[in-house]
Write a protein that holds these residues in place. Structure first.
Motif, PDB file in Angstrom:
ATOM      1  N   ALA A 297       0.820  -1.221   0.000  1.00 25.86           N
ATOM      2  CA  ALA A 297       0.000   0.000   0.000  1.00 25.86           C
ATOM      3  C   ALA A 297       0.849   1.264   0.000  1.00 25.86           C
ATOM      4  N   SER A 298       2.111   1.164   0.387  1.00 27.66           N
ATOM      5  CA  SER A 298       2.984   2.344   0.360  1.00 27.66           C
ATOM      6  C   SER A 298       3.169   2.868  -1.060  1.00 27.66           C
ATOM      7  N   LEU A 299       2.951   2.004  -2.062  1.00 25.30           N
ATOM      8  CA  LEU A 299       3.075   2.430  -3.458  1.00 25.30           C
ATOM      9  C   LEU A 299       1.898   3.295  -3.905  1.00 25.30           C
ATOM     10  N   LYS A 300       0.903   3.476  -3.049  1.00 31.67           N
ATOM     11  CA  LYS A 300      -0.203   4.391  -3.375  1.00 31.67           C
ATOM     12  C   LYS A 300       0.208   5.848  -3.186  1.00 31.67           C
ATOM     13  N   CYS A 301       1.341   6.097  -2.554  1.00 34.03           N
ATOM     14  CA  CYS A 301       1.768   7.453  -2.194  1.00 34.03           C
ATOM     15  C   CYS A 301       1.796   8.374  -3.408  1.00 34.03           C
ATOM     16  N   ILE A 302       1.232   9.584  -3.247  1.00 33.46           N
ATOM     17  CA  ILE A 302       1.246  10.582  -4.332  1.00 33.46           C
ATOM     18  C   ILE A 302       2.228  11.721  -4.033  1.00 33.46           C
ATOM     19  N   ARG A 303       3.108  11.508  -3.053  1.00 35.04           N
ATOM     20  CA  ARG A 303       4.199  12.441  -2.738  1.00 35.04           C
ATOM     21  C   ARG A 303       3.695  13.845  -2.400  1.00 35.04           C
ATOM     22  N   CYS A 304       2.736  13.907  -1.479  1.00 35.39           N
ATOM     23  CA  CYS A 304       2.214  15.215  -1.066  1.00 35.39           C
ATOM     24  C   CYS A 304       2.977  15.786   0.120  1.00 35.39           C
ATOM     25  N   GLY A 305       3.620  14.922   0.916  1.00 33.54           N
ATOM     26  CA  GLY A 305       4.386  15.385   2.075  1.00 33.54           C
ATOM     27  C   GLY A 305       3.561  15.653   3.314  1.00 33.54           C
ATOM     28  N   ALA A 306       2.251  15.349   3.295  1.00 37.13           N
ATOM     29  CA  ALA A 306       1.404  15.641   4.451  1.00 37.13           C
ATOM     30  C   ALA A 306       1.856  14.880   5.687  1.00 37.13           C
ATOM     31  N   CYS A 307       2.326  13.645   5.502  1.00 34.51           N
ATOM     32  CA  CYS A 307       2.759  12.858   6.665  1.00 34.51           C
ATOM     33  C   CYS A 307       3.982  13.476   7.326  1.00 34.51           C
ATOM     34  N   MET A 308       4.826  14.148   6.548  1.00 31.44           N
ATOM     35  CA  MET A 308       6.011  14.815   7.110  1.00 31.44           C
ATOM     36  C   MET A 308       5.601  16.055   7.901  1.00 31.44           C
ATOM     37  N   ASN A 309       4.662  16.804   7.342  1.00 32.65           N
ATOM     38  CA  ASN A 309       4.247  18.050   7.993  1.00 32.65           C
ATOM     39  C   ASN A 309       3.596  17.810   9.350  1.00 32.65           C
ATOM     40  N   THR A 310       3.013  16.653   9.529  1.00 38.30           N
ATOM     41  CA  THR A 310       2.315  16.368  10.788  1.00 38.30           C
ATOM     42  C   THR A 310       3.149  15.560  11.764  1.00 38.30           C
ATOM     43  N   CYS A 311       4.207  14.915  11.284  1.00 35.04           N
ATOM     44  CA  CYS A 311       4.973  13.978  12.120  1.00 35.04           C
ATOM     45  C   CYS A 311       5.804  14.715  13.172  1.00 35.04           C
ATOM     46  N   PRO A 312       5.604  14.442  14.465  1.00 33.84           N
ATOM     47  CA  PRO A 312       6.386  15.135  15.498  1.00 33.84           C
ATOM     48  C   PRO A 312       7.867  14.797  15.450  1.00 33.84           C
ATOM     49  N   VAL A 313       8.203  13.606  14.978  1.00 35.91           N
ATOM     50  CA  VAL A 313       9.617  13.226  14.900  1.00 35.91           C
ATOM     51  C   VAL A 313      10.290  13.942  13.732  1.00 35.91           C
ATOM     52  N   TYR A 314       9.658  13.929  12.567  1.00 33.25           N
ATOM     53  CA  TYR A 314      10.238  14.621  11.406  1.00 33.25           C
ATOM     54  C   TYR A 314      10.383  16.112  11.679  1.00 33.25           C
ATOM     55  N   ARG A 315       9.350  16.723  12.248  1.00 41.15           N
ATOM     56  CA  ARG A 315       9.390  18.168  12.465  1.00 41.15           C
ATOM     57  C   ARG A 315      10.531  18.559  13.398  1.00 41.15           C
ATOM     58  N   ARG A 316      10.887  17.682  14.325  1.00 37.49           N
ATOM     59  CA  ARG A 316      11.917  18.004  15.314  1.00 37.49           C
ATOM     60  C   ARG A 316      13.283  17.408  14.978  1.00 37.49           C
ATOM     61  N   SER A 317      13.379  16.659  13.893  1.00 37.08           N
ATOM     62  CA  SER A 317      14.678  16.068  13.558  1.00 37.08           C
ATOM     63  C   SER A 317      15.172  16.438  12.167  1.00 37.08           C
ATOM     64  N   GLY A 318      14.306  16.994  11.309  1.00 38.92           N
ATOM     65  CA  GLY A 318      14.732  17.440   9.990  1.00 38.92           C
ATOM     66  C   GLY A 318      14.838  16.305   8.989  1.00 38.92           C
ATOM     67  N   GLY A 319      14.680  16.646   7.729  1.00 40.45           N
ATOM     68  CA  GLY A 319      14.674  15.633   6.678  1.00 40.45           C
ATOM     69  C   GLY A 319      16.000  14.950   6.455  1.00 40.45           C
ATOM     70  N   HIS A 320      17.108  15.678   6.658  1.00 39.89           N
ATOM     71  CA  HIS A 320      18.418  15.092   6.395  1.00 39.89           C
ATOM     72  C   HIS A 320      18.782  13.991   7.393  1.00 39.89           C
ATOM     73  N   SER A 321      18.104  13.955   8.526  1.00 43.94           N
ATOM     74  CA  SER A 321      18.409  12.913   9.515  1.00 43.94           C
ATOM     75  C   SER A 321      17.977  11.531   9.025  1.00 43.94           C
ATOM     76  N   TYR A 322      17.139  11.477   7.979  1.00 47.09           N
ATOM     77  CA  TYR A 322      16.673  10.189   7.456  1.00 47.09           C
ATOM     78  C   TYR A 322      17.643   9.598   6.440  1.00 47.09           C
TER      79      TYR A 322
END
Length: 466
Positions: A297-322
């Motif tokens: 089901a992960s292949l359904k992703c349309i690359r909107c980034g909404a999950c990043m904008n809401t994620c408390p871990v992403y918001r506090r750790s930055g994209g480059h940490s991944y």
């Protein structure tokens, strides 16, 4: 270097971390307002999810239908099994044209395949024409977000970068003047571009057309000025019919930036007279993910980034940490499929709060898949031994009422008696580095409850005969 170590570096700048967190939450709030403004938004999510599920179940047939329709339109269609083949195909097209100057609009697939450094190594000038992408290209950085690639930078950072590369006034930080400098710089690059490369947001099997959604119009300008257009697309971008497209365009921009629709939604169906159009269809691990029932089901992703904008871990750790092209919750699902060992820490970079699942426009069960990846990684011995054995130990403790009770008594006494420097030592308790442990109670709830008097018996109700 795992996610936690890279996140520590991002967190060293507390002011930037707070600003990053608040900025992304502002985008999340815009998304909410846009979604609430459409009464049928949840029905659209359900419909989009169903279309994607249907397409993935017949992906081979729709890809063949798309190829036939595109070829009938005069488009050259290429197939690439992996990143190396994708890059080689694009280089071959460029070299056959005798071209050395490329203009490229945003494409996460070409980032995933590391196309830019590959072409530069072969003497090709590559200019990213999306403003955010151009900024990070100047800085030799990867994007930190799939929609907002330079979201980790402040306007002062952009001003310093443009001063170095474009000769703007030192200390200039006015967004309008910086944008005008970028516009003048990129206009010359557009006019000189010989080949235009774009990504693909949606590919329509029925018509053989590809759809590119942008806010800056850079894809349109690049494609229409260059002699050759190369569109790079993952196999999951297919949707069956043109009539399906409206479902996704109503969801994409609202979920990504809170807009009703992107400023430009461009359909590229066939090359203009005297020009060429190529589409490179790429697998690069996608069929492997498709073959994993828990993660397809992960292949359904349309690359909107909404999950990043809401994620408390992403918001506090930055994209480059991944350390992956697609960061955030969805990236933490996609990345172990590409390299399980390298990205083993990413499914654990989540609170499993489910906010990502709640905002996903195509209803991917993101937090559930993150949990399942943890099980897969554990079974594959791709997690640190300390984590593996501590989890096994805790599993046994939690399975025994007696052992759990004794452990609680020991922990409460230890917290009261041991010095603060020991209970909060980074080597012993990483959780407490930025947190203060609560004062240990003298007894547990279970112990307190056992001392309470038994409740009085309730009087029985008299039975009334019919």
């Amino acid at each position: 270097m795992n996610h936690a170590i890279r996140a520590d570096k991002f967190l060293l700048d507390a002011d930037r971390t707070t600003w990053h967190d608040e900025t992304l939450w502002f985008v999340r709030e815009k998304r909410d307002r846009a979604a609430y403004g459409v009464p049928e938004f949840q029905e659209l999510r359900e419909l989009a999810s169903g279309i994607k599920n249907h397409t993935l179940s017949r992906l081979d047939l729709y890809l063949q239908e798309f190829e036939a329709a595109a070829q009938a339109n005069g488009v050259h269609v290429h197939w690439a099994a992996d990143a190396a083949e994708h890059n080689a195909i694009i280089l071959d097209i460029i070299q056959k044209q005798g071209a050395t100057r490329i203009v490229k609009s945003k494409s996460m697939l070409t980032e995933e395949c590391h196309l830019n450094p590959f072409l530069i190594k072969h003497g090709i000038e590559v200019v990213d024409t999306d403003l955010g992408e151009r900024i990070i290209q100047f800085r030799d950085e990867p994007p930190s977000h799939i929609v907002l690639p330079a979201i980790h930078l402040k306007k002062e950072d952009v001003g310093d970068t443009f001063h170095t590369h474009l000769g703007t006034t030192k200390g200039e930080s006015d967004p309008q003047r910086l944008t005008e400098a970028a516009r003048q710089h990129l206009r010359a690059k557009f006019l000189a571009g010989q080949v235009a490369i774009s990504g693909v947001n949606f590919a329509i099997a029925e018509t053989g057309a590809v759809v590119v959604c942008t806010n800056e119009g850079n894809a349109d300008l690049g494609v229409n000025l260059a002699k050759v257009h190369i569109a790079a697309m993952g196999i999951e971008k297919i949707i069956p019919r043109l009539s399906d497209l409206g479902v996704f365009t109503r969801l994409l921009a609202r979920s990504a930036t809170g807009q009703p629709v992107t400023t430009y939604t461009s359909h590229f169906t066939k090359p203009a007279p005297g020009k060429e159009m190529h589409i490179v269809i790429v697998d690069n691990g996608r069929t492997q993910q498709l073959g994993r029932p828990d993660f397809r089901a992960s292949l359904k992703c349309i690359r909107c980034g909404a999950c990043m904008n809401t994620c408390p871990v992403y918001r506090r750790s930055g994209g480059h940490s991944y350390d992956f092209t697609v960061p955030g919750p969805i990236g933490a699902i996609l990345s172990p499929n590409i390299d399980m060992k390298k990205h083993a820490s990413l499914p654990f970079a989540s609170t499993l709060c489910g906010s990502c699942t709640d905002v996903c426009p195509v209803k991917i069960d993101i937090h559930t898949q993150l949990y399942k990846w943890r099980q897969v990684l554990g079974e594959a011995n791709e997690i640190p031994a300390s984590k593996k054995w501590s989890m096994k130990f805790m599993g046994r403790v939690l399975a025994s009422t007696r052992v759990y009770g004794l452990g609680g008594q020991f922990a409460r006494k230890a917290l009261r008696l041991l010095p603060h420097g020991l209970t909060h030592a980074p080597s012993m308790n990483a959780w407490a580095v930025a947190r203060e442990l609560p004062e240990a109670p003298k007894q547990s709830f279970r112990e307190w409850y056992a001392k309470q008097p038994a409740p009085a018996a309730q009087p029985t109700q008299p039975q009334i005969s019919a």
